[in-house]
Design a protein around this motif. Structure first.
Motif, PDB file in Angstrom:
ATOM      1  N   LEU A 158     -42.031   8.278 -34.241  1.00 36.84           N
ATOM      2  CA  LEU A 158     -41.197   8.027 -35.745  1.00 36.84           C
ATOM      3  C   LEU A 158     -39.764   8.579 -35.639  1.00 36.84           C
ATOM      4  CD1 LEU A 158     -41.513   7.306 -38.686  1.00 36.84           C
ATOM      5  CD2 LEU A 158     -41.970   9.898 -39.101  1.00 36.84           C
ATOM      6  N   CYS A 159     -38.770   7.670 -35.629  1.00 37.34           N
ATOM      7  CA  CYS A 159     -37.414   8.029 -35.832  1.00 37.34           C
ATOM      8  C   CYS A 159     -37.250   8.564 -37.167  1.00 37.34           C
ATOM      9  CB  CYS A 159     -36.525   7.013 -35.331  1.00 37.34           C
ATOM     10  SG  CYS A 159     -34.900   7.326 -35.563  1.00 37.34           S
ATOM     11  N   TRP A 160     -36.708   9.813 -37.276  1.00 37.04           N
ATOM     12  CA  TRP A 160     -36.364  10.534 -38.590  1.00 37.04           C
ATOM     13  C   TRP A 160     -35.140   9.483 -39.236  1.00 37.04           C
ATOM     14  CZ3 TRP A 160     -36.351  16.468 -37.890  1.00 37.04           C
ATOM     15  CH2 TRP A 160     -37.482  16.708 -37.302  1.00 37.04           C
ATOM     16  N   SER A 161     -34.178   8.931 -38.367  1.00 41.45           N
ATOM     17  CA  SER A 161     -33.186   8.221 -38.997  1.00 41.45           C
ATOM     18  C   SER A 161     -33.574   6.916 -39.563  1.00 41.45           C
ATOM     19  CB  SER A 161     -32.223   8.023 -38.008  1.00 41.45           C
ATOM     20  OG  SER A 161     -31.557   9.277 -37.464  1.00 41.45           O
ATOM     21  N   CYS A 162     -34.265   5.972 -39.043  1.00 40.72           N
ATOM     22  CA  CYS A 162     -34.530   4.748 -39.576  1.00 40.72           C
ATOM     23  C   CYS A 162     -35.886   4.505 -40.021  1.00 40.72           C
ATOM     24  CB  CYS A 162     -34.483   3.660 -38.382  1.00 40.72           C
ATOM     25  SG  CYS A 162     -35.540   3.762 -36.816  1.00 40.72           S
ATOM     26  N   ARG A 163     -36.890   5.738 -39.672  1.00 46.53           N
ATOM     27  CA  ARG A 163     -38.157   5.862 -40.388  1.00 46.53           C
ATOM     28  C   ARG A 163     -39.050   4.757 -39.781  1.00 46.53           C
ATOM     29  NH1 ARG A 163     -34.891   7.719 -43.706  1.00 46.53           N
ATOM     30  NH2 ARG A 163     -34.602   5.703 -44.781  1.00 46.53           N
ATOM     31  N   GLN A 164     -38.811   4.279 -38.458  1.00 43.52           N
ATOM     32  CA  GLN A 164     -39.592   3.227 -37.727  1.00 43.52           C
ATOM     33  C   GLN A 164     -40.122   3.660 -36.649  1.00 43.52           C
ATOM     34  OE1 GLN A 164     -40.004  -0.367 -38.963  1.00 43.52           O
ATOM     35  NE2 GLN A 164     -39.083   0.877 -40.764  1.00 43.52           N
ATOM     36  N   ILE A 165     -41.402   3.095 -36.527  1.00 41.93           N
ATOM     37  CA  ILE A 165     -42.178   3.580 -35.173  1.00 41.93           C
ATOM     38  C   ILE A 165     -41.959   2.555 -34.099  1.00 41.93           C
ATOM     39  CG2 ILE A 165     -44.776   3.852 -34.766  1.00 41.93           C
ATOM     40  CD1 ILE A 165     -45.175   4.379 -37.599  1.00 41.93           C
ATOM     41  N   THR A 166     -42.231   3.407 -33.123  1.00 44.25           N
ATOM     42  CA  THR A 166     -42.179   2.708 -31.645  1.00 44.25           C
ATOM     43  C   THR A 166     -43.093   3.362 -30.808  1.00 44.25           C
ATOM     44  OG1 THR A 166     -39.522   3.012 -31.576  1.00 44.25           O
ATOM     45  CG2 THR A 166     -40.663   2.443 -29.434  1.00 44.25           C
ATOM     46  N   LEU A 167     -43.802   2.019 -30.218  1.00 45.01           N
ATOM     47  CA  LEU A 167     -45.263   2.475 -29.431  1.00 45.01           C
ATOM     48  C   LEU A 167     -44.803   2.625 -27.887  1.00 45.01           C
ATOM     49  CD1 LEU A 167     -47.657   0.163 -31.038  1.00 45.01           C
ATOM     50  CD2 LEU A 167     -47.150   2.564 -31.907  1.00 45.01           C
ATOM     51  N   ARG A 168     -45.572   3.561 -27.429  1.00 41.20           N
ATOM     52  CA  ARG A 168     -45.613   3.738 -25.835  1.00 41.20           C
ATOM     53  C   ARG A 168     -47.276   3.828 -25.454  1.00 41.20           C
ATOM     54  NH1 ARG A 168     -41.754   8.390 -24.012  1.00 41.20           N
ATOM     55  NH2 ARG A 168     -43.484   9.732 -24.960  1.00 41.20           N
ATOM     56  N   ALA A 570     -38.031  10.264 -47.720  1.00 43.42           N
ATOM     57  CA  ALA A 570     -37.808   8.924 -48.106  1.00 43.42           C
ATOM     58  C   ALA A 570     -39.119   8.208 -47.417  1.00 43.42           C
ATOM     59  CB  ALA A 570     -36.546   8.397 -47.033  1.00 43.42           C
ATOM     60  N   MET A 571     -40.011   8.719 -46.651  1.00 46.20           N
ATOM     61  CA  MET A 571     -41.139   8.053 -46.346  1.00 46.20           C
ATOM     62  C   MET A 571     -42.111   7.553 -47.215  1.00 46.20           C
ATOM     63  SD  MET A 571     -42.221   9.901 -42.548  1.00 46.20           S
ATOM     64  CE  MET A 571     -42.769  11.689 -43.313  1.00 46.20           C
ATOM     65  N   PRO A 572     -42.665   6.398 -47.033  1.00 44.04           N
ATOM     66  CA  PRO A 572     -43.777   6.073 -47.782  1.00 44.04           C
ATOM     67  C   PRO A 572     -45.085   6.834 -47.720  1.00 44.04           C
ATOM     68  CG  PRO A 572     -42.967   4.132 -46.315  1.00 44.04           C
ATOM     69  CD  PRO A 572     -42.170   5.398 -46.029  1.00 44.04           C
ATOM     70  N   THR A 573     -45.803   6.889 -48.701  1.00 42.63           N
ATOM     71  CA  THR A 573     -47.086   7.860 -48.557  1.00 42.63           C
ATOM     72  C   THR A 573     -47.887   7.653 -47.476  1.00 42.63           C
ATOM     73  OG1 THR A 573     -46.742   7.881 -51.074  1.00 42.63           O
ATOM     74  CG2 THR A 573     -48.961   8.642 -50.066  1.00 42.63           C
ATOM     75  N   ALA A 574     -48.326   6.469 -47.307  1.00 41.22           N
ATOM     76  CA  ALA A 574     -48.917   6.177 -46.038  1.00 41.22           C
ATOM     77  C   ALA A 574     -48.562   6.728 -44.770  1.00 41.22           C
ATOM     78  CB  ALA A 574     -49.399   4.601 -45.883  1.00 41.22           C
ATOM     79  N   LEU A 674     -57.510   5.693 -34.441  1.00 43.40           N
ATOM     80  CA  LEU A 674     -57.065   5.081 -35.761  1.00 43.40           C
ATOM     81  C   LEU A 674     -58.128   4.347 -36.108  1.00 43.40           C
ATOM     82  CD1 LEU A 674     -53.409   3.713 -35.313  1.00 43.40           C
ATOM     83  CD2 LEU A 674     -54.383   5.371 -36.881  1.00 43.40           C
ATOM     84  N   THR A 675     -58.612   4.280 -37.531  1.00 45.69           N
ATOM     85  CA  THR A 675     -59.544   3.404 -38.383  1.00 45.69           C
ATOM     86  C   THR A 675     -58.687   2.127 -38.271  1.00 45.69           C
ATOM     87  OG1 THR A 675     -58.939   4.280 -40.201  1.00 45.69           O
ATOM     88  CG2 THR A 675     -60.510   5.339 -39.346  1.00 45.69           C
ATOM     89  N   GLU A 676     -59.256   1.230 -38.711  1.00 45.62           N
ATOM     90  CA  GLU A 676     -58.851  -0.218 -39.166  1.00 45.62           C
ATOM     91  C   GLU A 676     -57.942  -0.075 -40.425  1.00 45.62           C
ATOM     92  OE1 GLU A 676     -61.822  -3.192 -39.332  1.00 45.62           O
ATOM     93  OE2 GLU A 676     -61.976  -3.428 -36.847  1.00 45.62           O
ATOM     94  N   ALA A 677     -58.340   0.621 -41.306  1.00 42.58           N
ATOM     95  CA  ALA A 677     -57.638   0.811 -42.414  1.00 42.58           C
ATOM     96  C   ALA A 677     -56.246   1.523 -42.198  1.00 42.58           C
ATOM     97  CB  ALA A 677     -58.573   1.882 -43.663  1.00 42.58           C
ATOM     98  N   GLU A 678     -56.265   2.642 -41.285  1.00 46.37           N
ATOM     99  CA  GLU A 678     -54.988   3.267 -41.218  1.00 46.37           C
ATOM    100  C   GLU A 678     -54.224   2.337 -40.245  1.00 46.37           C
ATOM    101  OE1 GLU A 678     -56.701   8.042 -40.820  1.00 46.37           O
ATOM    102  OE2 GLU A 678     -56.946   6.644 -38.889  1.00 46.37           O
ATOM    103  N   GLN A 679     -54.775   1.400 -39.536  1.00 49.77           N
ATOM    104  CA  GLN A 679     -53.940   0.717 -38.451  1.00 49.77           C
ATOM    105  C   GLN A 679     -53.486  -0.527 -39.460  1.00 49.77           C
ATOM    106  OE1 GLN A 679     -54.330  -2.918 -38.026  1.00 49.77           O
ATOM    107  NE2 GLN A 679     -53.127  -2.969 -35.998  1.00 49.77           N
ATOM    108  N   ARG A 680     -53.720  -0.736 -40.507  1.00 47.35           N
ATOM    109  CA  ARG A 680     -53.363  -1.918 -41.434  1.00 47.35           C
ATOM    110  C   ARG A 680     -51.982  -1.134 -42.123  1.00 47.35           C
ATOM    111  NH1 ARG A 680     -58.658  -3.488 -42.154  1.00 47.35           N
ATOM    112  NH2 ARG A 680     -58.829  -2.241 -43.945  1.00 47.35           N
ATOM    113  N   GLU A 681     -52.284  -0.062 -42.533  1.00 45.92           N
ATOM    114  CA  GLU A 681     -51.215   0.755 -43.346  1.00 45.92           C
ATOM    115  C   GLU A 681     -49.965   1.007 -42.437  1.00 45.92           C
ATOM    116  OE1 GLU A 681     -52.919   4.023 -44.980  1.00 45.92           O
ATOM    117  OE2 GLU A 681     -53.932   3.064 -46.892  1.00 45.92           O
ATOM    118  N   LEU A 682     -50.134   1.265 -41.268  1.00 48.85           N
ATOM    119  CA  LEU A 682     -49.033   1.731 -40.321  1.00 48.85           C
ATOM    120  C   LEU A 682     -48.547   0.458 -39.778  1.00 48.85           C
ATOM    121  CD1 LEU A 682     -50.609   4.946 -38.507  1.00 48.85           C
ATOM    122  CD2 LEU A 682     -48.826   4.791 -40.581  1.00 48.85           C
TER     123      LEU A 682
END
Length: 772
Positions: A158-168, A570-574, A674-682
């Motif tokens: 999670l980048c603190w600047s753009c608050r977007q997630i990159t996967l590796r 600034a982050m959403p709750t999820a 991750l559960t399927e519900a968590e995956q849908r939120e993220l």
């Protein structure tokens, strides 16, 4: 770092899904067969224990045997010895051939020194394919390993600047877990709790370390000055090497002490001197104070002759004379320091406080004050040991009762100086530290019962009335020693020469329940315990790194906290809930596994280190702060070896953490998925082409224990490895054995779970085949 928590294998070209656990067919009665041992050829226990665990990894042994014609030299010998270990024949396998091939390719295995069993496991699995040259052979044999062990970890950054997630995504062949304790008050987004507090600058540091004016004017007791001036020399004889100690004594004594006349050239003490600064060298004219804590002349000479580890204390004649003229026999000083907000370990008597006195009621085990007492006992400074009943006269120069008790409970103080007065020690327990029976001389063990039908014997073989002569293999006493050594608690092992304090306890049959025994160590062991406490230190506790505070560093810390606060607000709750998983204090292997997926802040000395592709730029100036979490990517492998990071480097050696982590019979990997519900939120916060892994409802995540590699001893270089294996097809039809080199002993699952595992091997149960 999470990147260090697993093995990264080469990317596989094929995408075959791993198969489920399928035990190979066995002959009738083979389940009850006793597994074969492996003779130790000289520090080869690390190899033998891993081979025993791999021999029970049935998927891997079948795949390896099916590719025998393509195997290289190491793979061929590995397949051969695993086949012999699992066969019903009478031939006795040996590690000589596979060790020879390993040494031919990896030079560090040529020596006869002890090696790390976990590093060997990775080397063996990698060598199966790496030693071949043809690409098609390498790919084929990679699949032999991957079908049993290969899994994948998905890291979400999670980048603190753009608050977007990159996967590796990274592959692993085993999971390596930290055993460090979690933090009580962690910061946000994976930051340590100590980061949230201002750094101590140089001025505050000097002020905190300096004595208060009143305290500086107070003269030190003569005994304290003497302890500071004493010269301590630590020596250790190497078995098989006859090197003289090199001390020649004068005929006459001074102040009741032996006087050093000369030091022999080429001796152990001469070698010690060459490694020391001039003020730390042993020189003629010094007086010998004690040897391994003993001050009696005959006992000191006997220790100099027989003991393997030696702690010698010397002092000048002037210092000894000054100590003898001291009139302050009861007063002594205690100096304690700490780096984090932990208790000093001093519990006070409430009734004494009400009467206007500060009196010690109890010293907490494993505390800072307890460590002070151990150092004083081992170095012969018993006059500075704090005991129950001792009175605190002042703290940092203040003698007001309220100020003293407040200073002792103030967590912000990093250093305190106590002026103590000897009082009457409380005899609260049979193990109280008394002059004639202290913690170095006696200890208590608790032996577990054996299964009904087994030989009814606790395992003591006595000589005379109560002296231990031998210990029976496979007995509850032998298992106690193994468990104690696996925890690095060798001082709790029972050895020949120890004496039973109460022989009547042997009358209790081993099938009726657990039984405690009190023993007295031999004089040689008492000296060894004292010497060992001065040479082996515990693992460093997590906390602030060893950096020098400065205004620039403090400004960096504040900037990092501002960035963390802006991101968190600034982050959403999820998203905030997912990246709030802080490490917890670990008591079980499952706790360590959960901490593998906890949040970790990506920074170095409060500076950003992450290059975010969305924020743009790859140079150092455009780096961002970030946080990282990880999950397991389905499908899961059939076999998961789990290694616990028990060793830490310190002063050129690897010492063992004494943190107790309970091994469990089963392991649920869903806590790291991750559960399927968590995956849908993220998923909305990731790139469109990326997809977060989710736990499949059709895939079993429950694994069962089938083998354990345990390290016995306090350091990697001097330890010993053993293996526990289940030769049965499952935990429902189990048959556990302890494999200690060539010795094979039947045991129970409860015995295995009491041992501190170094590598625990888990597999999918047979019942999971229908689900997978």
């Amino acid at each position: 770092m999470l990147a260090e928590a697993h093995v990264t294998a080469r990317a596989a070209q094929a995408t075959n899904a791993p198969t489920e656990f399928q035990p190979p067919p066995r002959l009738a009665g083979e389940e009850a067969a006793i597994p074969k041992g492996l003779a130790n050829l000289g520090n080869t226990c690390y190899l033998g224990s891993i081979l025993q665990c791999l021999a029970q990894t049935q998927n891997f042994t079948l795949e390896l045997a099916g590719h025998d014609r393509r195997l290289g030299r190491i793979g061929h010998e590995l397949n051969g010895i695993l086949t012999k270990l699992r066969s019903m024949g009478q031939d006795q396998p040996s590690v000589a051939a596979v060790l020879g091939e390993l040494a031919g390719r990896y030079r560090w295995y040529e020596s006869k020194s002890q090696q790390d069993a976990h590093e060997l496991l990775r080397t063996l699995l990698g060598a199966v394919a790496d030693e071949l040259e043809a690409p098609e052979d390498q790919e084929s044999l990679q699949q032999v390993v991957h079908k049993s062990f290969k899994g994948q970890i998905c890291e979400a950054i999670l980048c603190w600047s753009c608050r977007q997630i990159t996967l590796r995504h990274e592959e692993f062949l085993d999971l390596s877990l930290d055993v460090a304790a979690g933090e009580d008050d962690p910061g946000p987004l994976g930051l340590h709790g100590w980061v949230m507090k201002p750094l101590q600058d140089k001025t505050l540091q000097e002020e905190d370390q300096a004595m208060a004016p009143e305290e500086a004017e107070e003269p030190k007791p003569v005994a304290d000055e003497f302890d500071s001036a004493a010269l301590e020399v630590q020596l250790e004889r190497v078995p098989g090497r006859r090197i003289a100690l090199g001390l020649d004594w004068a005929d006459a004594q001074q102040h009741g002490c032996k006087v050093l006349r000369r030091i022999m050239h080429g001796s152990m003490v001469d070698t010690w001197n060459k490694r020391q600064s001039p003020d730390r060298r042993v020189c003629p004219g010094l007086l010998l104070l004690s040897v391994n804590g003993k001050e009696d002349h005959d006992e000191m000479l006997q220790a100099l002759k027989d003991d393997q580890r030696l702690l010698l204390r010397f002092a000048t004649a002037d210092a000894v004379a000054a100590r003898g003229s001291s009139v302050n026999a009861n007063g002594f000083r205690v100096v304690l320091a700490r780096d984090s907000k932990v208790s000093w370990g001093l519990q006070l008597e409430r009734s004494a406080l009400e009467a206007g006195l500060v009196v010690v009621a109890h010293v907490l085990p494993d505390s800072i004050l307890d460590a002070w007492n151990l150092r004083c006992q081992s170095s012969g400074k018993r006059n500075a040991v704090v005991r129950a009943g001792d009175r605190v006269l002042d703290v940092n120069g203040y003698d007001d009762v309220e100020e003293m008790s407040g200073s002792l409970t103030d967590l912000s103080k990093r250093k305190i100086v106590l002026h103590m007065e000897r009082g009457e020690a409380k005899k609260a327990s049979p193990q109280a530290d008394t002059p004639d029976e202290d913690s170095d001389s006696t200890f208590v063990i608790e032996l577990q019962p054996i299964s009904p039908g087994a030989e009814s014997n606790w395992g003591f073989q006595l000589e005379g009335a109560a002296e231990v002569r031998n210990i029976l293999d496979g007995s509850p006493l032998a298992m106690w020693n193994i468990v104690s050594r696996s925890r690095g608690e060798e001082h709790l092992c029972v050895e020949a020469g120890d004496t039973l304090v109460d022989v009547s306890a042997l009358d209790t049959p081993p099938t009726s329940g657990s039984q405690t025994f009190k023993l007295r160590r031999s004089k040689e062991r008492q000296a060894a315990v004292r010497a060992m406490r001065t040479t082996v230190s515990g693992a460093a506790s997590p906390g602030m790194p060893n950096v020098r505070p400065s205004p620039e560093l403090e400004n960096k810390r504040k900037c990092m906290l501002e960035a963390a606060g802006a991101c968190e607000a600034a982050m959403p709750t999820a998203l905030a809930q997912v990246f709030a998983a802080a490490p917890r204090a670990a008591a079980t292997l499952a706790d360590c596994l959960r901490n593998l997926g906890s949040v970790e802040a990506l920074e170095e000395n409060f500076a950003p280190i992450y290059n975010c592709v969305r924020c743009g730029g790859t140079d150092k100036s455009s780096r961002c702060f970030a946080s990282k979490r990880a999950w397991l990517n389905p499908p899961l492998p059939p076999v998961v070896p789990v290694q616990l990071k028990r060793f830490h480097g310190q002063q050129g050696s690897y010492h063992k953490s004494k943190t107790k982590i309970k091994t469990t019979s089963t392991l649920d990997l869903s806590i790291l998925m991750l559960t399927e519900a968590e995956q849908r939120e993220l998923q909305p916060f990731t790139a469109p082409e990326s997809k977060l892994p989710a736990c499949s409802p059709h895939e079993s995540s429950i694994y069962e224990l089938y083998a354990v590699c345990a390290h016995l001893g306090g350091s990697m270089e001097r330890g010993h490895y053993v293996a526990f294996v289940n030769t049965g097809p499952s935990l429902e039809e189990e048959a556990w054995f302890l494999l200690d080199d060539a010795r094979t002993t039947a045991c129970q699952r409860e015995d295995v779970l009491r041992v501190e595992a170094y590598i625990a091997f888990y597999r999918r149960p047979i019942a999971a085949r229908s689900v997978g």
